[in-house]
Design a protein around this motif. Structure first.
Motif, PDB file in Angstrom:
ATOM      1  N   ALA A  10      28.896  29.915  -7.707  1.00 42.02           N
ATOM      2  CA  ALA A  10      28.657  28.479  -7.768  1.00 42.02           C
ATOM      3  C   ALA A  10      29.861  27.816  -8.420  1.00 42.02           C
ATOM      4  O   ALA A  10      30.232  28.140  -9.538  1.00 42.02           O
ATOM      5  N   LEU A  11      30.457  26.923  -7.698  1.00 40.78           N
ATOM      6  CA  LEU A  11      31.573  26.172  -8.244  1.00 40.78           C
ATOM      7  C   LEU A  11      31.098  24.782  -8.615  1.00 40.78           C
ATOM      8  O   LEU A  11      30.368  24.141  -7.857  1.00 40.78           O
ATOM      9  N   ARG A  12      31.509  24.350  -9.748  1.00 35.52           N
ATOM     10  CA  ARG A  12      31.170  22.991 -10.170  1.00 35.52           C
ATOM     11  C   ARG A  12      32.257  22.071  -9.643  1.00 35.52           C
ATOM     12  O   ARG A  12      33.431  22.230  -9.974  1.00 35.52           O
ATOM     13  N   PHE A  13      31.881  21.155  -8.802  1.00 37.72           N
ATOM     14  CA  PHE A  13      32.847  20.246  -8.192  1.00 37.72           C
ATOM     15  C   PHE A  13      32.587  18.845  -8.699  1.00 37.72           C
ATOM     16  O   PHE A  13      31.481  18.328  -8.572  1.00 37.72           O
ATOM     17  N   ASP A  14      33.594  18.242  -9.260  1.00 42.29           N
ATOM     18  CA  ASP A  14      33.487  16.899  -9.799  1.00 42.29           C
ATOM     19  C   ASP A  14      34.152  15.927  -8.833  1.00 42.29           C
ATOM     20  O   ASP A  14      35.370  15.906  -8.712  1.00 42.29           O
ATOM     21  N   TYR A  15      33.368  15.147  -8.126  1.00 40.29           N
ATOM     22  CA  TYR A  15      33.905  14.221  -7.135  1.00 40.29           C
ATOM     23  C   TYR A  15      34.784  13.149  -7.753  1.00 40.29           C
ATOM     24  O   TYR A  15      35.674  12.620  -7.095  1.00 40.29           O
ATOM     25  N   GLU A  16      34.561  12.841  -9.021  1.00 40.58           N
ATOM     26  CA  GLU A  16      35.411  11.850  -9.679  1.00 40.58           C
ATOM     27  C   GLU A  16      36.849  12.336  -9.790  1.00 40.58           C
ATOM     28  O   GLU A  16      37.776  11.554  -9.753  1.00 40.58           O
ATOM     29  N   GLU A  17      37.030  13.647  -9.914  1.00 41.77           N
ATOM     30  CA  GLU A  17      38.379  14.188 -10.026  1.00 41.77           C
ATOM     31  C   GLU A  17      39.172  14.020  -8.736  1.00 41.77           C
ATOM     32  O   GLU A  17      40.363  13.776  -8.764  1.00 41.77           O
ATOM     33  N   ILE A  18      38.539  14.148  -7.600  1.00 39.43           N
ATOM     34  CA  ILE A  18      39.246  14.024  -6.332  1.00 39.43           C
ATOM     35  C   ILE A  18      39.267  12.575  -5.829  1.00 39.43           C
ATOM     36  O   ILE A  18      40.047  12.217  -4.958  1.00 39.43           O
ATOM     37  N   ASP A  19      38.421  11.746  -6.396  1.00 39.49           N
ATOM     38  CA  ASP A  19      38.352  10.350  -5.982  1.00 39.49           C
ATOM     39  C   ASP A  19      39.698   9.642  -6.135  1.00 39.49           C
ATOM     40  O   ASP A  19      40.055   8.796  -5.321  1.00 39.49           O
ATOM     41  N   ALA A  20      40.458   9.992  -7.146  1.00 40.90           N
ATOM     42  CA  ALA A  20      41.757   9.345  -7.365  1.00 40.90           C
ATOM     43  C   ALA A  20      42.745   9.666  -6.245  1.00 40.90           C
ATOM     44  O   ALA A  20      43.680   8.913  -6.016  1.00 40.90           O
ATOM     45  N   VAL A  21      42.540  10.766  -5.563  1.00 37.23           N
ATOM     46  CA  VAL A  21      43.411  11.106  -4.436  1.00 37.23           C
ATOM     47  C   VAL A  21      42.901  10.442  -3.164  1.00 37.23           C
ATOM     48  O   VAL A  21      43.665   9.840  -2.409  1.00 37.23           O
ATOM     49  N   ILE A  22      41.613  10.521  -2.929  1.00 37.15           N
ATOM     50  CA  ILE A  22      41.045   9.990  -1.689  1.00 37.15           C
ATOM     51  C   ILE A  22      40.967   8.463  -1.706  1.00 37.15           C
ATOM     52  O   ILE A  22      41.218   7.810  -0.700  1.00 37.15           O
ATOM     53  N   ASN A  23      40.630   7.890  -2.838  1.00 40.49           N
ATOM     54  CA  ASN A  23      40.452   6.441  -2.951  1.00 40.49           C
ATOM     55  C   ASN A  23      41.340   5.854  -4.047  1.00 40.49           C
ATOM     56  O   ASN A  23      40.882   5.049  -4.856  1.00 40.49           O
ATOM     57  N   ALA A  24      42.582   6.248  -4.066  1.00 40.77           N
ATOM     58  CA  ALA A  24      43.498   5.778  -5.114  1.00 40.77           C
ATOM     59  C   ALA A  24      43.568   4.259  -5.138  1.00 40.77           C
ATOM     60  O   ALA A  24      43.589   3.611  -4.097  1.00 40.77           O
ATOM     61  N   ARG A  25      43.608   3.723  -6.336  1.00 41.38           N
ATOM     62  CA  ARG A  25      43.722   2.277  -6.504  1.00 41.38           C
ATOM     63  C   ARG A  25      45.161   1.843  -6.763  1.00 41.38           C
ATOM     64  O   ARG A  25      45.483   0.666  -6.701  1.00 41.38           O
ATOM     65  N   SER A  26      46.038   2.798  -7.067  1.00 37.92           N
ATOM     66  CA  SER A  26      47.471   2.516  -7.226  1.00 37.92           C
ATOM     67  C   SER A  26      48.220   3.795  -6.871  1.00 37.92           C
ATOM     68  O   SER A  26      47.701   4.895  -7.043  1.00 37.92           O
TER      69      SER A  26
END
Length: 122
Positions: A10-26
């Motif tokens: 079981a891997l713990r995946f934190d979507y907030e960590e990848i959000d900066a790449v997929i939905n970068a604001r800058s």
């Protein structure tokens, strides 16, 4: 463990960590270039032309302005820490920039550098 059952990791995946790449604001483009034959120029043009919704910071110590945009000499000179950094520089310069990104707290980096095969195993 029951026969025929495989271990499941079981891997713990934190979507907030990848959000900066997929939905970068800058974002910042290290290796932005005004020279049309360089990949940094093509990538810069695509990001400025096709309307990234947040600030796009251009980084190149050898340029002052590209396509009417101010160019910064390094990431530390930017007015804010970008969420995402694109590296469009030769591989031999990438590790120093990655260290700078880590030190500044950049959340994501995408490397589009050339020359990795030539300097490592593969």
């Amino acid at each position: 463990m029951a026969p025929g059952k495989k271990d499941v990791v079981a891997l713990r995946f934190d979507y907030e960590e990848i959000d900066a790449v997929i939905n970068a604001r800058s974002l910042a483009i290290v290796g932005a270039s005004a020279k049309p034959v360089k990949f940094g120029s093509l990538f810069t043009m695509s990001q400025l032309t096709y309307g990234f919704s947040g600030p796009v910071y251009l980084v190149n110590p050898g340029e002052d302005e590209i396509m009417g945009q101010k160019v910064y000499p390094d990431l530390a000179s930017l007015p804010e820490v970008p969420e995402l950094v694109y590296l469009t520089i030769p591989a031999h310069r990438s590790m120093d920039i990655l260290r700078e990104c880590a030190g500044l707290g950049v959340k994501g980096v995408i490397i589009m550098a050339s020359g990795f095969r030539e300097i490592g195993e593969g």
